[in-house]
Design a protein around this motif. Structure first.
Motif, PDB file in Angstrom:
ATOM      1  N   VAL A 106       0.716  -1.106  -0.014  1.00  0.00           N
ATOM      2  CA  VAL A 106      -0.106  -0.032  -0.013  1.00  0.00           C
ATOM      3  C   VAL A 106       0.883   1.404  -0.120  1.00  0.00           C
ATOM      4  O   VAL A 106       1.732   1.506   0.939  1.00  0.00           O
TER       5      VAL A 106
ATOM      6  N   LEU B  36       1.039   5.353   0.117  1.00  0.00           N
ATOM      7  CA  LEU B  36       0.459   6.428   0.489  1.00  0.00           C
ATOM      8  C   LEU B  36       0.856   7.621  -0.037  1.00  0.00           C
ATOM      9  O   LEU B  36       2.025   7.664  -0.809  1.00  0.00           O
TER      10      LEU B  36
ATOM     11  N   VAL C 246      -4.433   6.745   0.112  1.00  0.00           N
ATOM     12  CA  VAL C 246      -3.749   5.831  -0.775  1.00  0.00           C
ATOM     13  C   VAL C 246      -3.702   6.345  -1.936  1.00  0.00           C
ATOM     14  O   VAL C 246      -4.311   6.678  -3.062  1.00  0.00           O
TER      15      VAL C 246
ATOM     16  N   ILE D 269      -2.382   0.537  -4.727  1.00  0.00           N
ATOM     17  CA  ILE D 269      -2.241  -0.595  -3.957  1.00  0.00           C
ATOM     18  C   ILE D 269      -1.933  -1.654  -4.974  1.00  0.00           C
ATOM     19  O   ILE D 269      -2.337  -1.801  -6.122  1.00  0.00           O
TER      20      ILE D 269
END
Lengths: 201, 130
Positions: free
Chosen positions: B39, B41, B103, B106
């Motif tokens: 993930v 950010l 986010v 991913i």
């Protein structure tokens, strides 16, 4: 005399019960699936690659710090040669102890018993004393360490740097002056320093 | 009545298709391989772990979390080190809620990648320690 419940109400109640059962089943299936989620572990060959990388990294920390002390000791220092030798020898001994301890920790982390880890540590030290990392020509492919392995290397690097820096500070300290009282008449000509200022790598 | 049955069947098919699309056969319990997600950010930080991405939720959940740390002063092969979340001063429990709007991306982590191998090695060490 019984109570009459409309068929519609019965259906609604049954639907609600069915919905609750479905929701409970979803949670149970989710919990079972979560607890049985596949977890990857490393095979022995992959663990060996990691362990070899840790050994190399620990040895590299030792050699870099030892090299720093040797280089500083080779300078023309203000303190006496005997004092300098004493400081350098103590620092190298400390580094060797630290390296031994790091290899021992590595052995214990990988599941060795205390005696086995001790023997492993001694063997690894001997191997690196005969073939230091800094003299090895072939550069192995870089390895990203597992967090527990990384912690060993990180601690080793930190403490080895600390020992080397402390020894450097002691070695390059000015000689203790006989009297700290400043002279009454300042010298008209500036004198060069007695010892060259060492450069830290 | 026939119309109701058709609608129920169509709904079931639609639900099945929706769930089927969300399920990764490679990561099914008992038979699949581990699914680790990366993930990324917006602030540049990256976390790796088991992702739970619940629809209609403002957050995503990451469990068994690892992250990259600067190791330029450590004598490792690489200038970065992998750390397991949980050893910080506040010793967080093994779950991390991340705001969805923070986010950037991913991605799936390949098991044979350096991150995948390091996490697998950590698991082996954890099993050895138990």
């Amino acid at each position: 005399m019984g109570v009459r419940i409309p068929i519609g109400t019965v259906r609604i109640v049954l639907a609600v019960i069915a919905a609750v059962i479905v929701v409970v089943l979803i949670f149970i299936v989710g919990a079972v699936a979560h607890s049985n989620e596949p977890i990857a572990t490393a095979n022995p060959a992959q663990m060996k690659v990691q362990q070899t990388a840790v050994e190399r990294d620990v040895e590299r920390a030792y050699e870099q710090s030892a090299q720093q002390i040797t280089k500083v000791r080779a300078l023309n220092l203000a303190i006496s040669a005997a004092q300098a030798d004493q400081i350098a020898t103590k620092a190298i001994t400390d580094l060797r102890t630290l390296r031994h301890s790091a290899f021992q920790s590595l052995g214990q982390i990988t599941g060795m018993a205390a005696a086995e880890a001790e023997a492993y540590s001694t063997t690894t030290e001997t191997r690196f004393d005969q073939a230091p990392v800094s003299r090895q020509t072939a550069s192995p492919s870089p390895v990203l360490l597992a967090p527990r392995f990384y912690a060993v290397v990180s601690r080793m690097s930190e403490l080895a740097t600390l020992i080397a820096d402390q020894a450097t500070t002691q070695l390059t300290a000015p000689p203790p002056s006989a009297s700290p009282v400043p002279s009454v008449a300042p010298s008209p000509t500036a004198r060069p320093s007695a010892s060259p200022s060492p450069t830290r790598p | 009545m026939t119309l109701v049955r058709v609608l129920v069947a169509a709904g079931a098919i639609a639900l099945g298709a929706l769930l089927g699309a969300a399920v990764d056969p490679q990561s099914l319990p008992f038979v699949g391989t581990e699914r680790i997600s990366a993930v990324f950010l917006l602030d540049g930080q990256a976390y790796f772990g088991h992702l739970e991405d619940t629809p209609f939720s403002g957050t995503i959940v990451l469990r068994d979390v690892y992250y990259i740390n600067d190791a330029s002063k450590v004598t490792t092969d690489l200038p970065v080190g992998l750390l397991k979340r949980g050893n910080e001063l506040h010793q967080p429990v093994d779950v991390m809620y991340i705001r969805r709007d923070k986010v950037l991306a991913i991605e799936r982590v390949t098991p044979g990648s350096p991150i995948g191998l390091a996490i697998a090695a950590q698991r082996s060490l954890d099993r050895t320690a138990k």
